[in-house]
Write a protein that holds these residues in place. Structure first.
Motif, PDB file in Angstrom:
ATOM      1  N   UNK A  46       0.820  -1.216   0.000  1.00  0.00           N
ATOM      2  CA  UNK A  46       0.000   0.000   0.000  1.00  0.00           C
ATOM      3  C   UNK A  46       0.852   1.263   0.000  1.00  0.00           C
ATOM      4  N   UNK A  47       1.984   1.235   0.681  1.00  0.00           N
ATOM      5  CA  UNK A  47       2.881   2.396   0.704  1.00  0.00           C
ATOM      6  C   UNK A  47       3.360   2.749  -0.699  1.00  0.00           C
ATOM      7  N   UNK A  48       3.811   1.747  -1.453  1.00  0.00           N
ATOM      8  CA  UNK A  48       4.326   2.005  -2.802  1.00  0.00           C
ATOM      9  C   UNK A  48       3.215   2.501  -3.724  1.00  0.00           C
ATOM     10  N   UNK A  49       2.067   1.845  -3.674  1.00  0.00           N
ATOM     11  CA  UNK A  49       0.939   2.264  -4.514  1.00  0.00           C
ATOM     12  C   UNK A  49       0.530   3.692  -4.167  1.00  0.00           C
ATOM     13  N   UNK A  50       0.422   3.975  -2.869  1.00  0.00           N
ATOM     14  CA  UNK A  50       0.033   5.317  -2.439  1.00  0.00           C
ATOM     15  C   UNK A  50       1.023   6.372  -2.860  1.00  0.00           C
ATOM     16  N   UNK A  51       2.319   6.059  -2.765  1.00  0.00           N
ATOM     17  CA  UNK A  51       3.354   7.032  -3.121  1.00  0.00           C
ATOM     18  C   UNK A  51       3.311   7.370  -4.604  1.00  0.00           C
ATOM     19  N   UNK A  52       3.180   6.352  -5.452  1.00  0.00           N
ATOM     20  CA  UNK A  52       3.133   6.595  -6.898  1.00  0.00           C
ATOM     21  C   UNK A  52       1.845   7.327  -7.288  1.00  0.00           C
ATOM     22  N   UNK A  53       0.717   6.929  -6.701  1.00  0.00           N
ATOM     23  CA  UNK A  53      -0.545   7.616  -7.004  1.00  0.00           C
ATOM     24  C   UNK A  53      -0.505   9.063  -6.529  1.00  0.00           C
ATOM     25  N   UNK A  54       0.154   9.305  -5.404  1.00  0.00           N
ATOM     26  CA  UNK A  54       0.303  10.682  -4.921  1.00  0.00           C
ATOM     27  C   UNK A  54       1.125  11.504  -5.903  1.00  0.00           C
ATOM     28  N   UNK A  55       2.169  10.895  -6.471  1.00  0.00           N
ATOM     29  CA  UNK A  55       2.944  11.588  -7.497  1.00  0.00           C
ATOM     30  C   UNK A  55       2.096  11.933  -8.708  1.00  0.00           C
ATOM     31  N   UNK A  56       1.241  10.988  -9.129  1.00  0.00           N
ATOM     32  CA  UNK A  56       0.353  11.268 -10.259  1.00  0.00           C
ATOM     33  C   UNK A  56      -0.642  12.371  -9.947  1.00  0.00           C
ATOM     34  N   UNK A  57      -1.157  12.388  -8.719  1.00  0.00           N
ATOM     35  CA  UNK A  57      -2.097  13.444  -8.315  1.00  0.00           C
ATOM     36  C   UNK A  57      -1.414  14.804  -8.312  1.00  0.00           C
ATOM     37  N   UNK A  58      -0.176  14.852  -7.803  1.00  0.00           N
ATOM     38  CA  UNK A  58       0.572  16.109  -7.785  1.00  0.00           C
ATOM     39  C   UNK A  58       0.811  16.619  -9.206  1.00  0.00           C
TER      40      UNK A  58
END
Length: 402
Positions: free
Chosen positions: A109-121
């Motif tokens: 979940x950490x990795x998925x969340x981090x990459x999705x957060x990058x996409x959101x930014x």
């Protein structure tokens, strides 16, 4: 071979979650190519006792078959049936999950969340540049239709929140996902994603509460979240917070007069009524993919007119006109696939998988009430990627025969 598959899995993950808001066509191309290549990996999972996402795969496959069968009676040429391939990424979620599962314990979940957060930014940066620097009335148009950009930001922002289900101290960081998503949606001026945002706030708080609290207390949290969203909406309308959203004032107009005066809303209502009439004219298998908008126009009530768009600005309207009851069944099964897949997940990431399933299914269902989501390639691919990620979070061992 194992090394190549491992690198392809990394590519699939990064491209699927980071690039949609800035390079949607590149994302679509790479993701679809990798999905097709991953079909070869079925040989790895097909004979295991518990294939990854087997039930979800059958749900999505039956959905596709239903729609394809509905298209046959109305087909004028083979191309009319082939058009169903616009939904093909949804039928490749099983092999794609097998590819992503190659990441092993690294897929968290950490990795998925981090990459999705990058996409959101990235979506926020694109919308801000378009709005403040280029002076666009609605941000995001330099890359995507503003509504579709809002849907992408919405999905990635709440997918980023899955990082809170991890074990690292960075959990507060992922709260930025929904915040950045709201900024992006605000800059796009898109009403549909804003409405879906409220629904996903309720989903997010309920999911966290169910994970951490007894059921009775979790239900109180869900009710409280709903009341907060309703209160925020009422206050926002009263203070004019939503005036930047084209046509949002029409809610007050409708409550006061019983009608809408904004042209785009009236066009949408006309499309919805016409799609319903088209459905009643052919309730079993609809009117086909080739000219379903034209069919809705032909069954429009007297005095109702709207341009010949590519779609009817609502998933329900589209699937009713395209495939009748079979089309609606296809739509329902597609929305159910992530939830069915998450229910089969076992291991430490089960709660994260259930959260992602609720997020993507509810988000697309609500966003699809006022605009098309399925059939818009970047949104269809993103839905397939998140669903495959849900299946790949299953921590049961995979027999590796390569």
């Amino acid at each position: 071979m194992a090394r190549i598959l491992f690198l392809l899995a990394w590519l699939a993950l990064v491209v699927g979650l980071v690039l949609p808001p800035i390079l949607p066509e590149v994302t679509n191309t790479i993701s679809v190519v990798l999905m097709v290549l991953s079909l070869g990996l079925l040989a790895v999972a097909a004979w295991r006792k518990e294939p990854l996402g087997q039930t979800a795969y059958w749900v999505s496959l039956v959905a596709g078959l239903l729609l394809m069968l509905a298209l046959i009676p109305t087909a004028r040429s083979p191309l009319d049936v082939v058009l169903v391939l616009t939904l093909a990424p949804l039928w490749l979620i099983w092999p794609y999950s097998v590819l992503l599962h190659r990441l092993g314990n690294r897929l968290t979940p950490h990795l998925i969340g981090l990459l999705a957060l990058g996409g959101t930014a990235i979506s926020t940066a694109v919308c801000a540049y378009d709005f403040f620097v280029l002076g666009a009335r609605r941000g995001g148009g330099i890359v995507l239709n503003p509504v579709h950009m809002g849907d992408v930001a919405l999905s990635l922002g709440f997918v980023a929140l899955v990082g809170c289900f991890g074990t690292l101290r960075l959990r507060p960081l992922y709260l930025l996902g929904p915040v950045l998503a709201l900024v992006s949606i605000w800059l796009t001026g898109s009403r549909g994603p804003l409405m879906a945002y409220g629904a996903l706030i309720i989903v997010a708080l309920t999911s966290v509460a169910l994970t951490m609290l007894p059921l009775r207390h979790a239900l109180f949290v869900a009710l409280g979240a709903a009341l907060i969203c309703v209160t925020a909406a009422v206050v926002g309308f009263s203070l004019g917070w939503f005036n930047e959203f084209r046509g949002i004032d029409q809610i007050g107009t409708f409550l006061a007069t019983g009608r809408f005066t904004e042209s785009s809303i009236n066009r949408r209502l006309g499309m919805y009524i016409s799609s319903w009439n088209a459905f009643l004219a052919s309730p079993i298998y609809g009117h086909g993919f080739f000219d379903f908008v034209g069919a809705a126009i032909r069954y429009a009530p007297e005095g109702v007119k709207f341009p010949h768009y590519d779609h009817l600005h609502a998933d329900l309207a589209n699937f009713m006109a395209i495939g009748g009851l079979m089309g609606l069944a296809c739509y329902g099964l597609m929305l159910a696939a992530p939830i069915v897949g998450a229910l089969s997940v076992r291991g430490p990431h089960r709660s994260a998988a259930l959260y992602l399933a609720a997020t993507v299914s509810v988000g697309y269902a609500v966003a699809g009430l006022t605009n098309a989501t399925f059939g818009i390639l970047v949104l269809t691919v993103l839905y397939a990627v998140v669903t495959a990620l849900i299946l790949a979070l299953d921590q049961r061992p995979v027999t590796d025969r390569t």
